[in-house]
Design a protein around this motif. Structure first.
Motif, short mmCIF file in Angstrom:
data_model
loop_
_atom_site.label_atom_id
_atom_site.label_comp_id
_atom_site.label_asym_id
_atom_site.label_seq_id
_atom_site.Cartn_x
_atom_site.Cartn_y
_atom_site.Cartn_z
N HIS A 120 33.20 26.03 -10.98
CA HIS A 120 32.06 26.53 -11.75
C HIS A 120 30.95 27.03 -10.84
O HIS A 120 30.28 28.02 -11.15
N TYR A 153 29.42 30.94 -10.84
CA TYR A 153 28.03 31.33 -11.07
C TYR A 153 27.36 31.88 -9.81
O TYR A 153 26.33 32.55 -9.91
N MET A 175 26.48 23.41 -9.04
CA MET A 175 26.37 23.29 -10.49
C MET A 175 26.96 21.97 -10.98
O MET A 175 28.08 21.60 -10.62
N GLU A 191 25.96 20.88 -14.56
CA GLU A 191 26.01 20.91 -16.04
C GLU A 191 25.61 22.29 -16.53
O GLU A 191 24.65 22.89 -16.02
N ASN A 192 26.33 22.79 -17.52
CA ASN A 192 26.04 24.07 -18.15
C ASN A 192 25.37 23.82 -19.49
O ASN A 192 25.97 23.26 -20.40
N ASP A 203 24.16 26.29 -21.37
CA ASP A 203 24.20 27.61 -22.00
C ASP A 203 23.09 28.52 -21.50
O ASP A 203 23.35 29.50 -20.81
N LEU A 245 21.46 26.34 -16.14
CA LEU A 245 22.34 25.39 -15.48
C LEU A 245 21.51 24.30 -14.83
O LEU A 245 20.42 24.57 -14.31
N CYS A 258 21.64 21.93 -11.61
CA CYS A 258 22.31 21.96 -10.32
C CYS A 258 21.69 20.94 -9.38
O CYS A 258 20.54 20.51 -9.56
N ASN A 301 20.43 32.09 -15.44
CA ASN A 301 21.37 33.13 -15.02
C ASN A 301 20.67 34.36 -14.46
O ASN A 301 19.75 34.91 -15.07
#
Length: 247
Positions: free
Chosen positions: A74, A78, A89, A91-92, A94, A97, A99, A112
């Motif tokens: 992951h 990214y 990273m 946890e995502n 949405d 993130l 990190c 993002n």
């Protein structure tokens, strides 16, 4: 402190909460080689203890049951979108993130395609009034927590979830309190926030005292009791009654 927290996580985990993958130094060395950065010691401890997973809706990326380096895959994905090389990273969410900064071990929030990021705890700085009212008497939070910018941390954290309209309501919540124990004002307001979030169960863990408190709506209903998040005069549960007795 870390061992104590791990003990609490194991106590309240459910089946499938963690992968418990076999993680050794060779695997971690390979991950560092691919990512071209050192993994922080606390994250290594988590990987070796749990592999991947979490409780209370939080899932920390790590190593899958099959030994796959999920966090590496992951992170590389990214990085192609602009994630800085020093971030790993975990946890995502949405829209952003979470990190780990490999340089100093801080947990940060990255959006993002942004070239910069901020410390995660900065996200708890809200301003304005927290508009949560008791469902039965219409009263809001106590004066000490009513304004978000000066609310105590535990209420501020719950307000973060309450303010995010995209986050689902209900289910089970975990509140881990570092520093001072939950004060008498927050004992009132945490229950109000839990009720406003529609939680079915809330577990509060005080790291300083080691106390664990559980408010379970379904269990109370089955036993013929009222919603534990109500105030005491209306039949709600006292904190001392919610305390889980150690084994």
């Amino acid at each position: 402190m870390l061992n104590k927290l791990y003990d609490l996580m194991k106590r309240y985990e459910r089946k499938g909460s963690f992968t418990y993958a076999e993680v050794n130094d060779d695997i971690l060395s390979e991950a560092e080689k691919v990512l071209k950065c050192k993994l922080p010691a606390e994250y290594i401890s988590f990987l070796k203890t749990f592999g991947q997973g979490g409780i209370g809706g939080l899932e920390v990326l790590g190593v899958g049951k099959d030994g796959s380096l999920v966090f590496v895959n992951h992170t590389l994905k990214y990085r192609s979108y602009g994630l800085p090389d020093e971030l790993i990273m975990i946890e995502n969410c949405d829209e952003w993130l979470y990190c780990i900064n490999a340089i100093n071990g801080e947990i940060v929030k990255w959006v993002n395609k942004n070239v910069s990021y901020i410390k995660a705890y900065d996200n708890y700085k809200y301003s304005g009034e927290i508009k949560v009212a008791d469902a039965n008497n219409g009263k809001g939070l106590t004066a000490i927590n009513r304004m978000a910018e000066r609310a105590h941390a535990e209420v501020g954290a719950m307000n973060q979830s309450f303010s995010d309209v995209n986050k689902p309501r209900g289910g089970e919540g975990f509140l881990i309190v570092n520093g001072e124990n939950v004060c008498r004002f927050c004992q009132v307001d945490v229950k109000k926030m839990a009720n406003a979030l529609g939680l079915e169960r809330l577990t509060v863990i005080e790291n300083k005292s080691g106390n664990v408190y559980v408010f379970d709506v379904n269990a109370a209903t089955q036993n013929g009791n009222k919603n534990p998040f109500l105030n005491v005069r209306q039949g709600g549960l006292r904190w001392k009654e919610a305390r889980v007795q150690p084994n």
